[in-house]
Design an enzyme around this catalytic site. Structure first.
Site, PDB file in Angstrom:
ATOM      1  N   ASP A 279       1.098  -1.347   0.088  1.00 17.41           N
ATOM      2  CA  ASP A 279       0.207  -0.041   0.040  1.00 17.41           C
ATOM      3  C   ASP A 279       1.329   0.727  -0.188  1.00 17.41           C
ATOM      4  OD1 ASP A 279      -2.298   1.926   0.036  1.00 17.41           O
ATOM      5  OD2 ASP A 279      -3.240   0.554   1.181  1.00 17.41           O
TER       6      ASP A 279
HETATM    7  C1  NOJ Z   1      -3.679   4.167   0.526  1.00 18.85           C
HETATM    8  C2  NOJ Z   1      -5.227   3.134   0.847  1.00 18.85           C
HETATM    9  O1  NOJ Z   1      -5.015   1.829   1.318  1.00 18.85           O
HETATM   10  C3  NOJ Z   1      -5.208   1.933  -0.376  1.00 18.85           C
HETATM   11  O2  NOJ Z   1      -5.967   2.086  -0.914  1.00 18.85           O
HETATM   12  C4  NOJ Z   1      -4.852   3.029  -1.595  1.00 18.85           C
HETATM   13  O3  NOJ Z   1      -5.377   2.015  -3.375  1.00 18.85           O
HETATM   14  C5  NOJ Z   1      -3.322   3.746  -1.928  1.00 18.85           C
HETATM   15  N1  NOJ Z   1      -3.592   4.716  -1.371  1.00 18.85           N
HETATM   16  C6  NOJ Z   1      -3.442   4.483  -3.543  1.00 18.85           C
HETATM   17  O4  NOJ Z   1      -3.180   5.735  -3.795  1.00 18.85           O
END
Ligand code: NOJ
Length: 748
Positions: A279
């Protein structure tokens, strides 16, 4: 730019899932991966493992030219996408194309209901179609990878990300997650309209302690396997090409370094050969977790656990060369990661067609897309209450007051995660009611409140005055989009601002009151439900929410949605979910509650069983609940036998009758309880559902075939198997009601 002929594909503006697969591409992928890998330097390999969210084009181009980037996210201008891709393909030493990613969660331009609303449809076809629309629109701008579906089991409404989930149930989430994967990816990854899906967040992120986002989780292996992992397994089986690690530390181990789930389960047990991305900066955040000393430690722990690509922390590219030199990360681990990345790029056909062709027919907001979004919204709105047939409105209605902060809030009704949705295209309930029914009804609008958190009472008196002059009142309350979603948790689940006062004041006029809640989570609305004659719940419904709601109010559409999670009565009741295990002291139906307890009552005279003295044992609405304008009657449940062997299939048949005055669709639900297990088992588990349309007065037999193997679970010995013994099965309209039958599973 390489020419591509998109004419092969079904016209982009249609919803066809037809594939234009070039099967040649698939034949020799492994050989091509190995051949390319053998030509790569360690620096180039680490470059492939690096994903950036670019800030400055020239700086990015320089890195891409040097082979330091494998993927980018957040480019949405197709010309810019092609420009940076050209640098990768024509100016880097090996010409490896980039994968361009973006969070396209419930629509790109045409916004569908938030995933919670999509789950409320209990209709995987409509969910698949929504994801296909999102893919058609997003790929037209060059986005070939989305970070969806989010399939975290979510049982705590305080957690803002519950909005992005499919709710509390492993089976429903598995079905919906797989449908989204199919819709995003289409029939074949190398189709230029295929958008690679990403199952996230691996794993247990939805169990955040206290519902506070990013918080620690404590999910032991058995619960992980029985509850949190099944949707991910279903996504992998549906062909989901990528997985994303989660931010949370589960029992002390951050998702990005959890070798047990990333390697032992995902790769070894499930044989996943796709790609795993962290993530956003979740590798770097392991330093704040107190799990890693620095970026180098974080990169090593991530890669050694089985992560392939680093989203934006740059810890991999900055440190792993030294780690390999020092022997802390093996060359084999790097090669495995790069293989997974290259395999995906080959499967996507990126080497053959790296560029995006801007379609000649504009696909964004195509009429078919708007229609699909409307249909999804129609099927996502849940009728919670309808006393005295308040709805649908009849011809007798002359003057209708539309009020409330969500009545005309085009941005807010789109919900969370709509980076690219545009409020100018949103149709609000107020606009739709006026445009679609304004010739039949005099529509009066008084907002009452400016926005959902508005505490000013000034507008309420005006709304009340207008209500007195109207035949009925529709009040739209709920949550602005920003109150749910990532990092937006709440401790109090009641309506914000002065919305409760607004509903109360409108109810006091005695006019028929229809309350519509538009929100990103199940709010605590017990008092508003009581005060209203009819209640509709609409998880943020997206671009076409207005027309969908208008058609429901006026009876053109009969509601069919069911709630994909349990509605609490009070905030302190969460987490509350239907598939809980039984305690040794389950509550009785008639427990004495707080207002009835005599003053000076003795310690053992009340309570003593598992419930809250104030909230009781029951939720406001159970999982699977939702009414229709018509009424459905269930009778004559029959099982094909009362004893089954482990290899058998159980057939359950029930007679369903539309006993009301409207044609309608019922979601028939099948639940099972394993009465005694080697470990305690949920009181009920959803195992199947079907949407059945019946004309008024019609009946039909509804049949389910359930393989006994689907009764398996991870028991005391941590093996996945069906335990012989006694079971109960229900078929009914929600998780709390239904006809039941007993059966046994024997060892043969
Ligand atoms: C953080 C989030 O937890 C995730 O779901 C998302 O896809 C990413 N950022 C990218 O923006």
């Amino acid at each position: 730019m390489k020419a591509r002929n998109l004419m092969f594909c079904a016209a982009l503006a249609t919803l066809s899932l037809a594939s234009c697969t070039n099967k040649e591409i698939y034949k020799d992928v492994e050989a091509r991966v190995d051949s390319l890998l053998s030509k790569m330097t360690l620096d180039e390999k680490l470059g492939q493992m690096n994903q950036l969210s670019p800030w400055n084009f020239d700086e990015l181009a320089e890195k891409v030219r040097k082979g330091e980037v494998g993927s980018i996210l957040n480019y949405t201008d197709p010309e810019l996408v092609n420009k940076i891709q050209k640098v990768a393909v024509e100016e880097s030493r090996l010409g490896i194309p980039l994968i361009v990613a973006r969070d396209v969660i419930h629509g790109y331009k045409t916004i569908f209901p938030i995933p919670l609303g999509q789950a409320a449809t209990f209709n995987p076809e409509i969910v698949e179609r929504g994801a296909r629309v999102a893919a058609l629109e997003a790929t037209s701008d060059g986005i070939r990878w989305t970070f969806a579906p989010m399939i975290d089991i979510s049982r705590d409404a305080r957690w803002g990300r519950i909005a992005e989930s499919c709710g509390e149930d492993p089976y429903l989430t598995s079905v919906m997650g797989a449908a989204m994967v199919k819709g995003f990816q289409g029939d074949s990854l190398d189709n230029p309209t295929s958008m690679v899906a990403c199952a996230k967040h691996f794993v247990a992120y939805g169990a955040a302690e206290g519902g506070q986002d990013y918080n620690s989780t404590f999910v032991p292996e058995r619960t992980l396997r029985n509850v949190y992992l099944p949707p991910f397994k279903a996504a992998a089986e549906a062909g989901c090409a990528t997985f994303m690690t989660s931010f949370n530390d589960n029992d002390g181990v951050p998702g990005t370094a959890n070798r047990f789930v990333l390697k032992d389960i995902l790769r070894d047990e499930w044989k996943f050969d796709g790609m795993v991305v962290t993530d956003w900066n979740s590798a770097g955040e392991m330093i704040s977790h107190g799990f890693c000393t620095d970026g180098k430690d974080a990169a090593e722990k991530s890669v050694n656990a089985g992560v392939d690509m680093d989203m934006v922390s740059e810890t991999f590219i900055k440190n792993l060369k030294l780690s390999v030199d020092e022997g802390k990360v093996s060359m084999q681990a790097i090669d495995n990661a790069v293989r997974n990345i290259l395999r995906l790029k080959f499967r996507m056909g990126l080497f053959e067609h790296p560029y995006v062709d801007v379609p000649s027919v504009p696909v964004k907001y195509a009429e078919t897309h708007l229609q699909a979004a409307k249909e999804a919204a129609e099927q996502s709105v849940i009728l919670m209450k309808n006393d005295s047939r308040t709805l649908p409105f009849t011809d007798k209605m002359r003057t209708l007051l539309v009020t409330g902060p969500m009545a005309d809030a085009p941005y807010e009704q789109l919900g969370t995660w709509i980076f690219d949705g545009e409020q100018e295209h949103t149709q609000t309930p107020l606009k739709a009611i006026k445009e679609m029914y304004g010739d039949k009804v005099n529509v009066v609008y008084e907002p009452g409140l400016g926005y959902s958190r508005d505490k000013s009472l000034n507008g309420i008196a005006k709304a009340v005055n207008a209500a007195r002059r109207a035949d009925a009142v529709v009040v739209l309350v709920g949550e602005e989009a920003v109150l749910s979603g990532e990092g937006h948790s709440l401790a109090n689940l009641e309506l914000q601002g002065a919305q409760r006062q607004l509903v109360k004041a409108l109810a006091a006029t005695g006019k028929p009151l229809v309350t519509i809640v538009m929100a990103g989570r199940p709010l605590v609305i017990a008092e508003e439900a009581e005060a209203s004659d009819a209640l509709l719940y609409s998880f943020h419904p997206g671009t076409m929410g207005g027309p969908a709601i208008a058609d429901i109010l006026f009876g053109k559409v009969n509601p069919s949605a069911k709630t994909p999670l349990t509605f609490p009565r009070m905030s302190g009741q969460v987490p509350v979910y239907y598939a809980h295990n039984n305690t040794g002291r389950p509550a009785k139906p008639d427990e004495m509650l707080i207002d009835d307890i005599p003053v000076g009552a003795g310690q053992t005279s009340v309570g003593g069983r598992s419930f809250y003295l104030d909230a009781g044992a029951k939720p406001l609405y159970p999982f699977g609940y939702g009414l229709s304008y018509t009424s459905f009657e269930y009778s004559d449940l029959k099982l094909s036998s009362d004893t089954f062997g482990p290899e058998d299939e159980i057939t359950a048949t029930v007679e369903l009758r539309n006993a009301g005055r409207y044609d309608g669709t019922e979601v028939v639900q099948l639940y099972v309880q394993d009465k005694v297990g080697s470990v305690t088992r949920p009181v009920k588990e959803l195992k199947a559902f079907r949407r059945i349309f019946l004309k008024a007065g019609e009946s039909t037999a509804v049949s389910f075939t359930l393989p006994v193997s689907e009764l398996a679970f991870w028991g005391y010995d941590m093996r996945y198997k069906v335990e012989p013994g006694d079971f109960k099965l229900w078929v009914g309209t929600n998780s709390a009601e239904g006809l039941s039958a007993d059966f046994a599973v024997s060892v043969r």
